[in-house]
Design a protein around this motif. Sequence first.
Motif, PDB file in Angstrom:
ATOM      1  N   VAL A 173       0.450  39.230  47.074  1.00 32.62           N
ATOM      2  CA  VAL A 173      -0.210  39.074  48.373  1.00 32.62           C
ATOM      3  C   VAL A 173      -0.362  37.592  48.715  1.00 32.62           C
ATOM      4  O   VAL A 173      -0.097  37.171  49.853  1.00 32.62           O
ATOM      5  N   TYR A 174      -0.785  36.794  47.751  1.00 32.15           N
ATOM      6  CA  TYR A 174      -0.910  35.357  48.024  1.00 32.15           C
ATOM      7  C   TYR A 174       0.457  34.764  48.377  1.00 32.15           C
ATOM      8  O   TYR A 174       0.566  33.973  49.326  1.00 32.15           O
ATOM      9  N   ASP A 175       1.472  35.122  47.622  1.00 33.42           N
ATOM     10  CA  ASP A 175       2.808  34.576  47.894  1.00 33.42           C
ATOM     11  C   ASP A 175       3.250  34.910  49.310  1.00 33.42           C
ATOM     12  O   ASP A 175       3.824  34.064  50.012  1.00 33.42           O
ATOM     13  N   MET A 176       2.986  36.148  49.752  1.00 36.20           N
ATOM     14  CA  MET A 176       3.355  36.551  51.107  1.00 36.20           C
ATOM     15  C   MET A 176       2.558  35.770  52.143  1.00 36.20           C
ATOM     16  O   MET A 176       3.111  35.277  53.126  1.00 36.20           O
ATOM     17  N   CYS A 177       1.259  35.648  51.918  1.00 33.03           N
ATOM     18  CA  CYS A 177       0.414  34.926  52.872  1.00 33.03           C
ATOM     19  C   CYS A 177       0.814  33.454  52.966  1.00 33.03           C
ATOM     20  O   CYS A 177       0.839  32.869  54.054  1.00 33.03           O
ATOM     21  N   HIS A 178       1.102  32.863  51.833  1.00 34.47           N
ATOM     22  CA  HIS A 178       1.481  31.446  51.807  1.00 34.47           C
ATOM     23  C   HIS A 178       2.720  31.192  52.662  1.00 34.47           C
ATOM     24  O   HIS A 178       2.745  30.285  53.502  1.00 34.47           O
TER      25      HIS A 178
ATOM     26  N   MET B 176      -8.390  32.631  47.576  1.00 34.80           N
ATOM     27  CA  MET B 176      -7.455  33.564  46.953  1.00 34.80           C
ATOM     28  C   MET B 176      -6.811  32.933  45.718  1.00 34.80           C
ATOM     29  O   MET B 176      -6.721  33.559  44.650  1.00 34.80           O
ATOM     30  N   LEU B 177      -6.373  31.698  45.862  1.00 36.53           N
ATOM     31  CA  LEU B 177      -5.684  31.022  44.776  1.00 36.53           C
ATOM     32  C   LEU B 177      -6.608  30.812  43.580  1.00 36.53           C
ATOM     33  O   LEU B 177      -6.206  30.991  42.426  1.00 36.53           O
ATOM     34  N   GLY B 178      -7.851  30.440  43.850  1.00 39.04           N
ATOM     35  CA  GLY B 178      -8.821  30.273  42.773  1.00 39.04           C
ATOM     36  C   GLY B 178      -9.076  31.570  42.031  1.00 39.04           C
ATOM     37  O   GLY B 178      -9.151  31.609  40.792  1.00 39.04           O
ATOM     38  N   ASN B 179      -9.219  32.665  42.788  1.00 36.45           N
ATOM     39  CA  ASN B 179      -9.396  33.975  42.162  1.00 36.45           C
ATOM     40  C   ASN B 179      -8.244  34.293  41.213  1.00 36.45           C
ATOM     41  O   ASN B 179      -8.451  34.752  40.088  1.00 36.45           O
ATOM     42  N   ILE B 180      -7.032  34.051  41.687  1.00 36.90           N
ATOM     43  CA  ILE B 180      -5.850  34.407  40.891  1.00 36.90           C
ATOM     44  C   ILE B 180      -5.786  33.608  39.602  1.00 36.90           C
ATOM     45  O   ILE B 180      -5.477  34.156  38.529  1.00 36.90           O
ATOM     46  N   GLN B 181      -6.110  32.307  39.669  1.00 37.68           N
ATOM     47  CA  GLN B 181      -6.059  31.496  38.435  1.00 37.68           C
ATOM     48  C   GLN B 181      -7.071  32.007  37.415  1.00 37.68           C
ATOM     49  O   GLN B 181      -6.780  32.109  36.218  1.00 37.68           O
ATOM     50  N   ALA B 182      -8.259  32.355  37.886  1.00 37.31           N
ATOM     51  CA  ALA B 182      -9.286  32.875  36.977  1.00 37.31           C
ATOM     52  C   ALA B 182      -8.873  34.229  36.407  1.00 37.31           C
ATOM     53  O   ALA B 182      -9.088  34.517  35.216  1.00 37.31           O
ATOM     54  N   MET B 183      -8.281  35.082  37.241  1.00 34.10           N
ATOM     55  CA  MET B 183      -7.823  36.387  36.790  1.00 34.10           C
ATOM     56  C   MET B 183      -6.752  36.253  35.710  1.00 34.10           C
ATOM     57  O   MET B 183      -6.796  36.942  34.678  1.00 34.10           O
TER      58      MET B 183
END
Length: 426
Positions: free
Chosen positions: A304-309, A335-342
């Motif tokens: 989802v992030y890749d698509m939004c970016h 979004m990006l911060g969430n993904i790194q933590a995940m």
Amino acid sequence: MTINSSEQQDGVNKSARTSYSNLPALDVSLAFPQATPATSKFPPCASDYYNFDGLLTSEERAIRKKVRECAEKELAPIVAEYWEKAEFPFQVIPKIGALNIAAGTIKGYGCPGLCITGAAVALAEIARVDVSCSSFILVHSSLAMLTIAQYGSEEQKQKYLPSMAQLKTIASWALTEPDYGSDASALRTTATKVEGGWILEGQKRWVGNSTFADLLVILARNTTTKQINAYVKLKKHAPGLTATKIENKVGLRIVQNGDVLLKNVFVPDEDRVPGFNSFQDTNTTLSISRLMVAWQSIGIAMGVYDMCHRYLMERKQFGAPSATFQITQQKLAQMLGNIQAMILAGWRVCNLYEDGKMTAGHASLAKGWITSRARETVALGRELLGGNGISTDFHVAKAFCDLEPIYTYEDSYEINNLIAASQQEK
């Protein structure tokens, strides 16, 4: 002034409508030329901001690369269509099988024996493009195959695992029942000993792969010991066993979930899984699959992030790319911060598993927390795409809907939090 009757109006309207209403929809590239749809080219990965690749071994990076390439090439162009139809794209099974990831961490019997991190990133890369196809692998590998590998007899392992590893035999895993979801230990399906085998009676629900699987691993209560046992049942020509597709889903539409009815179903003695003798064995299997579900959620959020970016770099409003506006940038950064933590949380639990230190609490906290962060991330992505955030052409709408059942299955957010909290008391 003449006013047409209702009948005349209907006639006029029908005549007018025939000139345009039956035309096929415009190709999305023509209908919305500003942004590239996921169905024509999946976006490159922009979500690995902390360079997770640098934490992986060369083998794990190679697994990630080959699965990503396959998912983007083979799945991305077709999954939106199959999602709309709520059908499974069977033609991709040989392609996924050729990746040699289906058996995950299982060693021997033709299985790849991946490390847990390699298996996790492989599942995440499929989920990044389509989580339904990753759920197909999860059910087959981390539930059905793992049950046989951990608790089966040597004869069962030799008989079933090699063809399952190649996806030539497809499996399903039947635990959940209509009356018992979160309270799975209270299941009512029974297994009664008879001469030469067992008679299974009961009903299962939300059984993934069940409508087309070659075999089912069925969990049932032994009427003598009152404990939960596991049974392997070949589905073909199985009198008394029916599996019907659950319709009208708004998420994981590609997954063929079924209602399974068991009426006087005979299972021979050699197909009772001998080492599976309590609900604790169920929990052991679920702990591993919960970790895998956490990685599915990481994959969804990354896609989802890749698509939004990419979309926001291409989409122009008020004379500038949407990505240049600060309110948009704030959501992307969140979004990006969430993904790194995940990613880092999921990676650490994989480390604990490899060291033999992962507990049910570790897996449940990872599943609950990571899916909740993914849910927030995907919701932000849907907002960022505006009207196109509800179109499956741009991936995010489908991912938004698909994440809801991911948030719930393998036990809900609340149940996983309770498991994690109870582990803290020990």
